[in-house]
Write a protein that holds these residues in place. Sequence first.
Motif, mmCIF file in Angstrom:
data_model
loop_
_atom_site.group_PDB
_atom_site.id
_atom_site.type_symbol
_atom_site.label_atom_id
_atom_site.label_comp_id
_atom_site.label_asym_id
_atom_site.label_seq_id
_atom_site.Cartn_x
_atom_site.Cartn_y
_atom_site.Cartn_z
ATOM 1 N N MET A 99 16.472 2.805 -7.639
ATOM 2 C CA MET A 99 15.163 2.628 -7.258
ATOM 3 C C MET A 99 14.281 3.844 -7.388
ATOM 4 O O MET A 99 13.151 3.630 -7.680
ATOM 5 N N TYR A 100 14.815 5.122 -7.706
ATOM 6 C CA TYR A 100 13.933 6.140 -7.888
ATOM 7 C C TYR A 100 13.980 6.761 -9.461
ATOM 8 O O TYR A 100 13.268 7.762 -9.602
ATOM 9 N N LEU A 101 14.949 6.298 -9.963
ATOM 10 C CA LEU A 101 15.341 6.888 -11.222
ATOM 11 C C LEU A 101 14.160 7.170 -12.295
ATOM 12 O O LEU A 101 13.814 8.023 -13.000
ATOM 13 N N TYR A 157 4.860 -4.639 -7.312
ATOM 14 C CA TYR A 157 4.035 -3.376 -7.128
ATOM 15 C C TYR A 157 2.685 -3.412 -7.879
ATOM 16 O O TYR A 157 1.884 -2.867 -7.487
ATOM 17 N N ASN A 158 2.912 -3.930 -9.221
ATOM 18 C CA ASN A 158 1.744 -3.805 -10.059
ATOM 19 C C ASN A 158 0.831 -4.919 -10.036
ATOM 20 O O ASN A 158 -0.058 -4.952 -10.306
ATOM 21 N N GLY A 159 1.004 -5.764 -8.949
ATOM 22 C CA GLY A 159 0.255 -7.033 -8.551
ATOM 23 C C GLY A 159 0.705 -8.203 -9.304
ATOM 24 O O GLY A 159 0.108 -9.507 -9.232
ATOM 25 N N ASN A 181 0.846 -1.213 -0.014
ATOM 26 C CA ASN A 181 -0.057 -0.053 0.016
ATOM 27 C C ASN A 181 0.834 1.433 -0.101
ATOM 28 O O ASN A 181 0.210 2.535 0.079
ATOM 29 N N MET A 182 2.156 1.120 -0.099
ATOM 30 C CA MET A 182 2.976 2.291 -0.072
ATOM 31 C C MET A 182 2.587 3.143 -1.533
ATOM 32 O O MET A 182 2.125 2.616 -2.598
ATOM 33 N N GLU A 183 2.657 4.196 -1.434
ATOM 34 C CA GLU A 183 2.163 5.288 -2.519
ATOM 35 C C GLU A 183 3.114 5.315 -3.712
ATOM 36 O O GLU A 183 2.481 5.422 -4.689
ATOM 37 N N THR A 184 4.268 4.881 -3.822
ATOM 38 C CA THR A 184 5.221 4.746 -4.784
ATOM 39 C C THR A 184 5.904 3.450 -4.903
ATOM 40 O O THR A 184 6.061 2.768 -3.837
ATOM 41 N N GLY A 238 9.927 -0.559 -3.039
ATOM 42 C CA GLY A 238 11.350 -1.212 -3.070
ATOM 43 C C GLY A 238 12.148 -1.038 -1.939
ATOM 44 O O GLY A 238 12.750 -2.047 -1.586
ATOM 45 N N LYS A 239 12.037 0.284 -1.330
ATOM 46 C CA LYS A 239 12.793 0.382 -0.096
ATOM 47 C C LYS A 239 12.187 -0.085 1.175
ATOM 48 O O LYS A 239 13.108 -0.773 1.849
ATOM 49 N N ILE A 240 11.077 -0.499 1.223
ATOM 50 C CA ILE A 240 10.409 -1.095 2.168
ATOM 51 C C ILE A 240 10.983 -2.550 2.126
ATOM 52 O O ILE A 240 11.038 -3.108 3.221
ATOM 53 N N VAL A 241 10.904 -3.083 1.038
ATOM 54 C CA VAL A 241 11.265 -4.542 0.846
ATOM 55 C C VAL A 241 12.579 -4.780 1.158
ATOM 56 O O VAL A 241 13.076 -5.933 1.645
ATOM 57 N N LEU A 242 13.344 -3.934 0.685
ATOM 58 C CA LEU A 242 14.968 -4.015 0.967
ATOM 59 C C LEU A 242 15.183 -3.809 2.669
ATOM 60 O O LEU A 242 15.918 -4.621 3.091
ATOM 61 N N SER A 243 14.483 -3.050 3.268
ATOM 62 C CA SER A 243 14.585 -2.844 4.519
ATOM 63 C C SER A 243 14.012 -4.120 5.417
ATOM 64 O O SER A 243 14.454 -4.697 6.378
ATOM 65 N N PHE A 244 13.209 -4.663 4.783
ATOM 66 C CA PHE A 244 12.593 -6.008 5.508
ATOM 67 C C PHE A 244 13.682 -7.080 5.210
ATOM 68 O O PHE A 244 13.870 -7.890 6.263
#
Length: 655
Positions: free
Chosen positions: A398-400, A363-365, A329-332, A337-343
């Motif tokens: 991840m943000y490019l 992220y697109n399901g 449910n992250m907005e972007t 991706g950052k949350i997954v790497l943090s996990f």
Amino acid sequence: MSNLTNTWKSRYVRIADQSESTNCEPYAVATDPSASTVEERIKAITNDPENLILLANGEKFMVIHSLSELGQTFCNPSSKIVCLQGLENLASPFLVDPESFVHELTVHAPSFNAIYQCNTVDELKALTNDSRGSNGHLSFDCTPIYIPCPNDTKAILNAETNCPFECILALKQDRIARESEDDTTTITLDPSHRIFRWIFSLGSSLLPKASLNIDNDDAELREYSKKRHNLCILPSFNAGEPTAPHETSHSTTFVQLGATLSNLCESNNNANQLNAMNFHRLAENDAKKKDRIKKYLDEDTVKCLLMAGSSDGETPLSEVPVEFIKCFNMETVGAFGKIVLSFLTQNGFADSFIHLGTIQAIYNGNIINTDPNIVKDFNPFSFSETKPMQENQAENLMYLHMADLAGKPKAVEEITASMVQNVVVPSDFYEMYESVIRYHGVMKLLFTSDSILYISYEKFIRSLKREKQLIRALFVKDPTICTKISYAAEIRTKLFFRSCIESESREDVDDSFLEYDQIFTTLKLRNFHVDLPAVFVQTTSPSPANPAKRKNPDDDKKKDPDDKERRHVVKNDNINPAFALHENEDWAKFTDRDAAELRPNHAGKRMCHKFHSKGYCFSDCPNAASHCDHSKFTSEQLKGYTDWLEKCRKMAKTA
């Protein structure tokens, strides 16, 4: 009109009495989608605050009035449409969503003649159940609101009901009465069918609710309400028209006070009801925006997540794992991706790298792929250990794709089109092991650590470690053996996913696909065979569109002798057991700069901890002089290096 009245109802009845026009057509056309544009309809409801408007509210209608557009000034360039609701002494102010008022609707309603022939409410209700036939249900273009003409307004208000069918009968009686009162009066019945058919459609639940919003903190809205009341409505106790002394009594005063309080209570109740409706509507819209699970995950994907997440093989999960919902449910996609790497970092994989195409796909399901011949979406070949000089890039890349040169966010279609899912072909046992353990780590996020899938894959990883020597021996004859083993395990995982989707209950799912040990049995029996798909075949020939340049023989002569040799991997095939990392030990604890000063030297350089503890490094390492077999170290160097390892571990525990 400047005359004040006691109530809003009295005001609009007086307006109807003083109106000289009996032509309904301008009012009927104002909200007719076939005769006006959206802009014209918005202008029609705001250009005259003396218009009374009927608003669809379920099977009933609500009366609003005093619509006006505020703003669009130099000091306040923004605009908003406001209205008042209530027909007693005090009306409540609301904000209007104009789009919900004037958008075009097409419903099927009986003809005007069929409705006009009905004489009772029961006959009108019976007409709603008739299908297309003698009564002729025809297409009817309308909006969720209607502006009645003054005469129709008076008839509706005098009926004192918000039941649509009762209003239809009141309108009919008003038509008949006005025709008998003055035979010379011409009542234009042609547009009159619109209000009859609109009210009938409302009573048949064919019209959606229009939106009214309340904002108690809007000072401009409160000021407009106050100004409108002062202009049109008498105060509760009229001091300008005192009663004669003999007519004054305490009972009359209390009756007036009671009526005023009753009207105030009714208005507040209406306001509270609309406020509650608006709150629930906003809450539902907000929940839909935030809950990407419902928006992007199809039924098969959700079913697979629930079936594969079972812990006992009999009962599926009741809902998608909470940890995954929080990430999804992250907005972007960058934040996802950052949350997954943090996990992964929290689970001991601080140096993980996931290809951007895979992050975008999940992220697109696009999580579950059940075709064994296609390697995409969630798969072990998109995970790897972060190599040196990539650690900063992994986060930046991840943000490019999230914004263009103007800084504007890209659309999902643009992002998807720009992303390509790559696969990492493991070149040896170590790279294969690093990819599958990270793939296993994300399984925990998707299916929880109690799921049969997670536990079975954990056994597969333990078997990999146990059969390490066998795999390395086979690697000498077949350099693709590591890729084949990972792919063989992935085939079983995909077949398990397919069984989860196709099975009607969790008990029907074939869990035998998760018996990964059969792979190692075939390896030992020397009958292991897997055909890799074309995606793993790497071509080295130049593309016709970009032919390789011919090498100039003189280039080698012109080459600067001081140029460094091209960077390549240097492996340590004989790691000292005392130097090796413990099982599941975090490499980050040995990369502390403060601890680096404690490492002993060899040949004038620090002993390379990556080469001697992880088993590989690179040719351009600043400590490349220590890339040698541990047998060449002195006893002092050996002891100094093991002491350094223990100090790092102690420092990590106290940090």
